[in-house]
Design an enzyme around this catalytic site. Structure first.
Site, PDB file in Angstrom:
ATOM      1  N   HIS A  99      17.485  32.864  24.673  1.00 44.12           N
ATOM      2  CA  HIS A  99      16.656  33.998  25.094  1.00 44.12           C
ATOM      3  C   HIS A  99      15.318  33.467  25.606  1.00 44.12           C
ATOM      4  O   HIS A  99      14.429  33.170  24.806  1.00 44.12           O
ATOM      5  CB  HIS A  99      16.426  34.949  23.923  1.00 44.12           C
ATOM      6  N   CYS A 134      22.227  35.149  27.431  1.00 40.54           N
ATOM      7  CA  CYS A 134      22.993  35.284  26.197  1.00 40.54           C
ATOM      8  C   CYS A 134      24.393  35.836  26.506  1.00 40.54           C
ATOM      9  O   CYS A 134      25.178  35.191  27.191  1.00 40.54           O
ATOM     10  CB  CYS A 134      22.226  36.126  25.190  1.00 40.54           C
ATOM     11  N   GLU A 149      12.897  35.011  26.925  1.00 44.50           N
ATOM     12  CA  GLU A 149      11.810  35.940  26.586  1.00 44.50           C
ATOM     13  C   GLU A 149      11.345  35.780  25.144  1.00 44.50           C
ATOM     14  O   GLU A 149      10.281  36.304  24.775  1.00 44.50           O
ATOM     15  CB  GLU A 149      12.250  37.383  26.855  1.00 44.50           C
TER      16      GLU A 149
END
Length: 200
Positions: free
Chosen positions: A175, A77, A177
């Site tokens: 992202h 990001c 995750e």
């Protein structure tokens, strides 16, 4: 394997730590230059404003260290955007690893872009076993233009770089995750990369 996450006061990294642990790995959050230099893998996350983040890096001279690292590094990001040469956000000079500018999305689209979008034209071992047009989770108002280091593309008002690679430096705008099974696979692919010296 020794993995570190760079700590420079730019966002909550707990979800990233949990995602790494779910894959059977561990990571240490640190801003210690010696620990970062000796790590096998480095993750450079970031949420927030570009100039604040760069100032935070300068406080500990991490702005000088990061471009000199030789092990695989993954910017996420804002971390990816700071690997670029500059950003329109607060007219910020960044780290200059990728020779590309970061620009703000036009007012003709909803800003920030929040939610799921597709990635395509995947060109790196980072995307091993990731299908074209997979959905990733994004939250951002600024984007890196397409360039010679683009390894994944996304469309939002226009096509832009949703992932970059130069030598041992990787960056993803999304992202991983927070991007489900395919995001986890991308993290796993990064953590399993061999040390890299001359990829382009």
């Amino acid at each position: 394997m020794n993995t570190v996450i760079i700590d420079y006061k730019a966002g909550n990294v707990q979800s990233l730590l949990f995602a790494i642990e779910r894959l059977g790995f561990s990571a240490k959050l640190t801003n210690n230059p010696d620990e970062i230099s000796k790590a096998d893998k480095v993750i450079f996350p970031g949420v927030g404003e570009a100039s604040f983040a760069m100032n935070s890096l300068r406080e500990t001279e991490l702005d000088l260290l990061i471009p000199e690292l030789k092990q695989p590094l993954l910017g996420i990001c804002l971390g990816m955007q700071l690997l670029c040469k500059d950003s329109e956000e607060s007219d910020t000079k960044a780290l200059g690893i990728f020779d590309v500018s970061v620009k703000r999305f036009p007012d003709s689209v909803l800003v920030p872009q929040i939610g799921w979008n597709q990635i395509y034209d995947l060109k790196s071992d980072l995307f091993r076993d990731i299908p074209e047009q997979s959905y990733m989770y994004l939250v951002h108002s600024y984007y890196a233009e397409k360039n010679k280091n683009t390894i994944a593309t996304t469309d939002y008002s226009e096509s832009y770089s949703t992932a970059l690679q130069k030598d041992n430096f990787f960056g993803v705008q999304f992202h991983p995750e927070k991007s489900g099974v395919f995001g986890s696979k991308i993290l796993e692919n990064f953590l399993k990369l061999m040390n890299i010296r001359n990829l382009s």
